[in-house]
Design a protein around this motif. Sequence first.
Motif: not given
Ligand SMILES: NC(=O)c1ccc[n+]([C@@H]2O[C@H](COP(=O)([O-])OP(=O)(O)OC[C@H]3O[C@@H](n4cnc5c(N)ncnc54)[C@H](O)[C@@H]3O)[C@@H](O)[C@H]2O)c1
Length: 368
Positions: A40, A120, A158
């Motif tokens: 993204d 995550a 970041g």
């Molecule tokens: N399948 C699995 O085992 C598993 C486990 C955990 C989470 N998940 C899934 O993962 C999703 C959530 O993941 P998340 O919490 O990482 O959310 P995400 O990927 O949506 O990231 C959260 C926000 O942080 C921003 N971002 C990410 N990395 C960044 C960086 N290094 N610097 C600045 N901004 C950054 C993204 O653009 C987004 O706005 C959910 O859909 C959840 O169900 C799945």
Amino acid sequence: MDPFVFNQLASRMVFGAGAVRQVGVECAGLGVTRVMLVHDASATAPADDIAVQLGPTMVLRWHEVAQHVPVALADRARDAATAAGIDAVVCVGGGSSTGLAKAIALSHRVPIIAVPTTYAGSEQTTIYGLTGGRHKQTGRDAAVLPRVVVYDPELTVGLPPTVTGPSSFNALAHSVEALWAPGCNPVTTAIALEGVRAIHASLPTVMAHPSDVDARGRLLVGAALSGMALGATSAGLHHKICHVLGGMFDLVHADAHSVVLPHVLAFNAPALPAEMAGLAAALGVPVGEEAAALWDLAVASEVPTRLADLAGSGRSLQRDDLRAVAEAAAGEVTTNPRPVDTAAILGVLERAFDGHRPTVTTAARSAS
Ligand SMILES: NC(=O)c1ccc[n+]([C@@H]2O[C@H](COP(=O)([O-])OP(=O)(O)OC[C@H]3O[C@@H](n4cnc5c(N)ncnc54)[C@H](O)[C@@H]3O)[C@@H](O)[C@H]2O)c1
């Protein structure tokens, strides 16, 4: 000791500051020649770096990512993957980018090379999720486990505090629930407790000094261990509640984990004396204070602590919404250390809605 089975998942981990520069070499090692790059906007810089490493091997670059992997988005990405004739997916970003890569791997049976930038932990599991309407469907398939995970703590520097804190609680939830989730055993417990220790010890430093790469690295190790703990066990009461909340109200996934975890822990703790002794030691608190210690860490990390403060689908969550969540979660929970029904889950949700510091006695009394 009870007999147990531990399935070690086959995945390669490359860890270190600057490790993102290894992605091209890792792809070459897998022998892939037609790569789809998924990310993204937040991961544009490392994705640009990876694109240069891949050169003509990158045949498709995909920027559209959304939380909880909407089915329509997955279908569009899959169609593009088919048209480009891909043989691998590289994803760089948070769990949402990894989730989309998993949806593609599920349908196209191609390997994933994951470069996580949050905590995550999805990159360590065979779990995928797809959301249609207001329901998130999850499943397991070995094909969605990334073949290589490249962890570079510099990519997380970041990450804003508003994501760092809740994302760390998402990781903590994997480890804490792995202490009782179906499939837990002495090996997963060891992994989970080390995950808790690493996160609990490094998160305050990271919140105070976000650009401390060493502390970010220790937090990322904790997140990786926590993902492994989830990957080797399964989702229990806590994860079921968070998935229902996420699917019904499109709440930020990690925020839901921060709020709900201390209250599910307080509810289950009375049935888990040995596990709580281990957790208390990992958190450095007296036995009986585990849930309160997580709530204290949440407050210190300025992560959400009240469901009442969470908003999704254009509106904040209302107390009247909780019964529907409890009913849906009760329908999904198969086993739990304590007997659990709609009323018990509603009690947990109401305490999470108010967000007071949890005590094990309050949770135990109100559920009995
Ligand atoms: N399948 C699995 O085992 C598993 C486990 C955990 C989470 N998940 C899934 O993962 C999703 C959530 O993941 P998340 O919490 O990482 O959310 P995400 O990927 O949506 O990231 C959260 C926000 O942080 C921003 N971002 C990410 N990395 C960044 C960086 N290094 N610097 C600045 N901004 C950054 C993204 O653009 C987004 O706005 C959910 O859909 C959840 O169900 C799945």
